[in-house]
Design a protein around this motif. Sequence first.
Motif, PDB file in Angstrom:
ATOM      1  N   ALA A  16      -9.169  -6.451   6.122  1.00  0.00           N
ATOM      2  CA  ALA A  16      -8.675  -7.317   5.060  1.00  0.00           C
ATOM      3  C   ALA A  16      -7.414  -8.048   5.501  1.00  0.00           C
ATOM      4  CB  ALA A  16      -8.397  -6.495   3.801  1.00  0.00           C
ATOM      5  N   TYR A  17      -6.581  -7.350   6.260  1.00  0.00           N
ATOM      6  CA  TYR A  17      -5.342  -7.968   6.727  1.00  0.00           C
ATOM      7  C   TYR A  17      -5.638  -9.087   7.710  1.00  0.00           C
ATOM      8  CZ  TYR A  17      -0.273  -7.802   6.991  1.00  0.00           C
ATOM      9  OH  TYR A  17       1.043  -8.102   6.864  1.00  0.00           O
ATOM     10  N   LYS A  18      -6.650  -8.902   8.533  1.00  0.00           N
ATOM     11  CA  LYS A  18      -7.045  -9.968   9.460  1.00  0.00           C
ATOM     12  C   LYS A  18      -7.477 -11.205   8.688  1.00  0.00           C
ATOM     13  CE  LYS A  18     -10.189 -11.198  13.205  1.00  0.00           C
ATOM     14  NZ  LYS A  18     -11.382 -10.841  14.008  1.00  0.00           N
ATOM     15  N   GLY A  19      -8.117 -10.983   7.533  1.00  0.00           N
ATOM     16  CA  GLY A  19      -8.590 -12.097   6.711  1.00  0.00           C
ATOM     17  C   GLY A  19      -7.474 -12.952   6.131  1.00  0.00           C
ATOM     18  N   LEU A  20      -6.260 -12.442   6.110  1.00  0.00           N
ATOM     19  CA  LEU A  20      -5.135 -13.229   5.599  1.00  0.00           C
ATOM     20  C   LEU A  20      -4.727 -14.325   6.568  1.00  0.00           C
ATOM     21  CD1 LEU A  20      -2.855 -10.355   4.199  1.00  0.00           C
ATOM     22  CD2 LEU A  20      -4.345 -11.897   2.890  1.00  0.00           C
ATOM     23  N   ARG A  21      -5.173 -14.181   7.836  1.00  0.00           N
ATOM     24  CA  ARG A  21      -4.890 -15.168   8.885  1.00  0.00           C
ATOM     25  C   ARG A  21      -3.397 -15.364   9.098  1.00  0.00           C
ATOM     26  NH1 ARG A  21      -7.974 -14.393  11.886  1.00  0.00           N
ATOM     27  NH2 ARG A  21      -7.934 -16.413  12.983  1.00  0.00           N
ATOM     28  N   ARG A  22      -2.667 -14.257   9.120  1.00  0.00           N
ATOM     29  CA  ARG A  22      -1.251 -14.276   9.483  1.00  0.00           C
ATOM     30  C   ARG A  22      -1.052 -13.239  10.582  1.00  0.00           C
ATOM     31  NH1 ARG A  22       2.045 -17.009   5.804  1.00  0.00           N
ATOM     32  NH2 ARG A  22       3.546 -16.850   7.493  1.00  0.00           N
ATOM     33  N   GLY A  23      -1.597 -13.569  11.738  1.00  0.00           N
ATOM     34  CA  GLY A  23      -1.624 -12.615  12.840  1.00  0.00           C
ATOM     35  C   GLY A  23      -0.267 -12.099  13.267  1.00  0.00           C
ATOM     36  N   GLU A  24       0.785 -12.923  13.068  1.00  0.00           N
ATOM     37  CA  GLU A  24       2.120 -12.517  13.507  1.00  0.00           C
ATOM     38  C   GLU A  24       2.640 -11.297  12.759  1.00  0.00           C
ATOM     39  OE1 GLU A  24       2.717 -15.494  10.179  1.00  0.00           O
ATOM     40  OE2 GLU A  24       1.371 -15.211  11.872  1.00  0.00           O
ATOM     41  N   ASN A  25       1.975 -10.944  11.642  1.00  0.00           N
ATOM     42  CA  ASN A  25       2.393  -9.775  10.859  1.00  0.00           C
ATOM     43  C   ASN A  25       1.646  -8.501  11.242  1.00  0.00           C
ATOM     44  OD1 ASN A  25       4.174 -11.356   9.308  1.00  0.00           O
ATOM     45  ND2 ASN A  25       2.510 -11.953   7.935  1.00  0.00           N
ATOM     46  N   LEU A  26       0.731  -8.594  12.212  1.00  0.00           N
ATOM     47  CA  LEU A  26      -0.095  -7.436  12.565  1.00  0.00           C
ATOM     48  C   LEU A  26       0.742  -6.245  13.001  1.00  0.00           C
ATOM     49  CD1 LEU A  26      -2.691  -5.919  13.260  1.00  0.00           C
ATOM     50  CD2 LEU A  26      -2.731  -7.155  15.457  1.00  0.00           C
ATOM     51  N   SER A  27       1.707  -6.473  13.891  1.00  0.00           N
ATOM     52  CA  SER A  27       2.477  -5.343  14.418  1.00  0.00           C
ATOM     53  C   SER A  27       3.235  -4.639  13.305  1.00  0.00           C
ATOM     54  CB  SER A  27       3.431  -5.809  15.509  1.00  0.00           C
ATOM     55  OG  SER A  27       4.276  -6.842  15.035  1.00  0.00           O
ATOM     56  N   TYR A  28       3.804  -5.408  12.382  1.00  0.00           N
ATOM     57  CA  TYR A  28       4.517  -4.776  11.260  1.00  0.00           C
ATOM     58  C   TYR A  28       3.548  -3.959  10.413  1.00  0.00           C
ATOM     59  CZ  TYR A  28       7.025  -4.015   6.938  1.00  0.00           C
ATOM     60  OH  TYR A  28       7.601  -3.410   5.851  1.00  0.00           O
ATOM     61  N   PHE A  29       2.401  -4.532  10.111  1.00  0.00           N
ATOM     62  CA  PHE A  29       1.438  -3.839   9.247  1.00  0.00           C
ATOM     63  C   PHE A  29       0.964  -2.530   9.869  1.00  0.00           C
ATOM     64  CE2 PHE A  29      -3.078  -2.956   8.495  1.00  0.00           C
ATOM     65  CZ  PHE A  29      -3.035  -2.651   7.139  1.00  0.00           C
ATOM     66  N   ILE A  30       0.533  -2.581  11.116  1.00  0.00           N
ATOM     67  CA  ILE A  30      -0.098  -1.400  11.694  1.00  0.00           C
ATOM     68  C   ILE A  30       0.932  -0.334  12.053  1.00  0.00           C
ATOM     69  CG2 ILE A  30      -0.124  -2.170  14.105  1.00  0.00           C
ATOM     70  CD1 ILE A  30      -2.968  -0.368  12.179  1.00  0.00           C
ATOM     71  N   LEU A  31       2.112  -0.744  12.554  1.00  0.00           N
ATOM     72  CA  LEU A  31       3.138   0.239  12.903  1.00  0.00           C
ATOM     73  C   LEU A  31       3.701   0.920  11.657  1.00  0.00           C
ATOM     74  CD1 LEU A  31       4.931  -1.743  15.733  1.00  0.00           C
ATOM     75  CD2 LEU A  31       3.821   0.480  16.008  1.00  0.00           C
ATOM     76  N   SER A  32       3.887   0.155  10.584  1.00  0.00           N
ATOM     77  CA  SER A  32       4.387   0.761   9.354  1.00  0.00           C
ATOM     78  C   SER A  32       3.337   1.695   8.750  1.00  0.00           C
ATOM     79  CB  SER A  32       4.796  -0.312   8.335  1.00  0.00           C
ATOM     80  OG  SER A  32       3.699  -1.137   7.997  1.00  0.00           O
ATOM     81  N   THR A  33       2.068   1.321   8.856  1.00  0.00           N
ATOM     82  CA  THR A  33       0.993   2.164   8.333  1.00  0.00           C
ATOM     83  C   THR A  33       0.904   3.473   9.101  1.00  0.00           C
ATOM     84  OG1 THR A  33      -0.275   0.211   7.639  1.00  0.00           O
ATOM     85  CG2 THR A  33      -1.479   2.291   7.845  1.00  0.00           C
ATOM     86  N   VAL A  34       0.997   3.390  10.433  1.00  0.00           N
ATOM     87  CA  VAL A  34       0.970   4.601  11.270  1.00  0.00           C
ATOM     88  C   VAL A  34       2.160   5.486  10.932  1.00  0.00           C
ATOM     89  CG1 VAL A  34       1.305   5.429  13.632  1.00  0.00           C
ATOM     90  CG2 VAL A  34      -0.381   3.646  13.165  1.00  0.00           C
ATOM     91  N   GLY A  35       3.336   4.870  10.799  1.00  0.00           N
ATOM     92  CA  GLY A  35       4.532   5.647  10.497  1.00  0.00           C
ATOM     93  C   GLY A  35       4.465   6.339   9.153  1.00  0.00           C
ATOM     94  N   GLU A  36       3.970   5.639   8.148  1.00  0.00           N
ATOM     95  CA  GLU A  36       3.880   6.205   6.798  1.00  0.00           C
ATOM     96  C   GLU A  36       2.904   7.377   6.738  1.00  0.00           C
ATOM     97  OE1 GLU A  36       2.697   2.848   4.526  1.00  0.00           O
ATOM     98  OE2 GLU A  36       4.672   1.881   4.595  1.00  0.00           O
ATOM     99  N   SER A  37       1.909   7.384   7.612  1.00  0.00           N
ATOM    100  CA  SER A  37       0.867   8.419   7.579  1.00  0.00           C
ATOM    101  C   SER A  37       1.142   9.576   8.534  1.00  0.00           C
ATOM    102  CB  SER A  37      -0.493   7.790   7.930  1.00  0.00           C
ATOM    103  OG  SER A  37      -0.794   6.702   7.078  1.00  0.00           O
ATOM    104  N   ALA A  38       2.229   9.511   9.283  1.00  0.00           N
ATOM    105  CA  ALA A  38       2.526  10.550  10.277  1.00  0.00           C
ATOM    106  C   ALA A  38       2.657  11.918   9.620  1.00  0.00           C
ATOM    107  CB  ALA A  38       3.807  10.204  11.032  1.00  0.00           C
ATOM    108  N   PRO A  39       2.259  12.982  10.314  1.00  0.00           N
ATOM    109  CA  PRO A  39       2.267  14.315   9.705  1.00  0.00           C
ATOM    110  C   PRO A  39       3.649  14.955   9.596  1.00  0.00           C
ATOM    111  CG  PRO A  39       1.472  14.431  11.967  1.00  0.00           C
ATOM    112  CD  PRO A  39       1.635  12.986  11.650  1.00  0.00           C
ATOM    113  N   TYR A  40       4.670  14.365  10.240  1.00  0.00           N
ATOM    114  CA  TYR A  40       6.020  14.933  10.196  1.00  0.00           C
ATOM    115  C   TYR A  40       6.978  13.989   9.479  1.00  0.00           C
ATOM    116  CZ  TYR A  40       4.192  18.152  13.690  1.00  0.00           C
ATOM    117  OH  TYR A  40       3.434  19.089  14.357  1.00  0.00           O
ATOM    118  N   GLN A  41       7.815  14.567   8.631  1.00  0.00           N
ATOM    119  CA  GLN A  41       8.766  13.775   7.860  1.00  0.00           C
ATOM    120  C   GLN A  41       9.749  13.046   8.771  1.00  0.00           C
ATOM    121  OE1 GLN A  41       8.950  13.045   4.529  1.00  0.00           O
ATOM    122  NE2 GLN A  41      10.582  11.665   5.238  1.00  0.00           N
TER     123      GLN A  41
END
Length: 486
Positions: free
Chosen positions: A375-400
């Motif tokens: 869905a994020y790819k569909g927004l066609r704002r590729g320059e935001n990919l790194s922010y989206f995926i890195l923040s998502t990975v960080g938010e889901s990490a198993p350690y606080q």
Amino acid sequence: VKESVLENNTDLRKVVYSIMLTQIQFGTYRCGEKLPTIEETSRRLCVSIDTARTAYLKLKDEGYITLSKNVGATVKVNYDSQETEQFIQTFFSARKNAMIDLINSMLPLFGNAQCVGMKNASPEMLRKMEELFTEKNIEAPYAMLRHLNQKYSSLGNNLLMRLAWQIFMFLHDPFFSIKDNLHYFDQSEDYLSIVLVLCRKKEWTALRVKMAESMNKLTSSLTRFYKDRIHMTSTEKEVAFTWSSYKKSQQLCYSIAMELLISINRGLYPAGSLLPSQEELARQKNVSVSTIRRTLELLGSVGAIKSARHVGTRVLPLEQTSANSDFTKPVLRRRLLDMAESIQMLALSCKDVSVLTLSSLNTESIEELCVKLKAYKGLRRGENLSYFILSTVGESAPYQTIRTVYSELMRQFFWGYAFRGMNGKQEQLNEMYDPFFDELIESLEKMDYCRFSASLEELAVLELRRTVSFLLDLGISDAENILIPE
């Protein structure tokens, strides 16, 4: 590490005071024994002499030590073994969850950074490390702090040094202030000399294994310490590990500015449209109007918006952002360096952190992430990919701890908005980022986490290289010191 590097949300005077008081309470220094001189403490803890002196004066005023020009600082309070044990039990029981979480986060957050730092260490730095293990009269905690500083020095990253210092003060210093804890380690093995031999022989794979082994030993030692020694159940509120990537942690406006930028990027406030009034934004965000005013000033400094009297605050088109950013402002230039340093930290850690995170998620969560990425790819704002995926990975990490650190690092992405007008046309940006989208999506579909993490690392290094290039073009020469990983 210089004190200017360490100026963050923590009051350094309070930190030094707490460290010295803890060592007195733990029995590191007993009644009648002399503390290190103010100058020695300044050097050991990487703070100014004035900071160390203020901490000592507070200890004196509260009756813990005597202080004189001729004799120096001498412990005044006389704790018996039972009182000392009570201090240790109380201190560590209140920090148990935070310390164990922190130690489990060390390898994914810092393992690669330490290896890259050692791989790029100069011959002079290796020589200084060698001098460290031959130096006499240096206590374990401070030898470790010196060694950490040396490991990271080639990375040219002040933000990383501040975080390492904060972790050392929270975890390593109190743990190693209990001299008995050294028995958890093999005293016959000279870890540092082995590492130096591997560096000089350029045996990088063996170096990585050795350094990971060392970090894992520290993890097992802390776990055993809690099992063997700490039997008290804390009755107080647990002490959490905290860190702020900004020098003033109370700046809520940064978080709100990032939220508004995300809304702008997602089209909620398209170019040319007006933002809600300051009063309305304050109501929506449940903050004061003055906080919103500071938020809008920040958005204006990176060229995202422009305010006009009697008109309101208008969202600027992407191509106008750089032209409306004032790159001559020292504050903006310093923040842009912070952003580059945060991207380097992410580039150095994201591979290990993403494998850890994805491996901790169930199939449903992986599929949900894949849908979001499409869905994020569909927004066609590729320059935001790194922010989206890195923040998502960080938010889901198993350690606080990882969630805390990544959340802080992502806050620095705010300043990158000033570069938007320098990135080129949107179509060109999407062409550059589409292969990353496709690779990440396919990796998730196949649950190939190693492939996903390798692609994410490549993306983060690309962002770092572009950011450093922009900074150098702007004449920010300090960016030359930021190492770009191979």
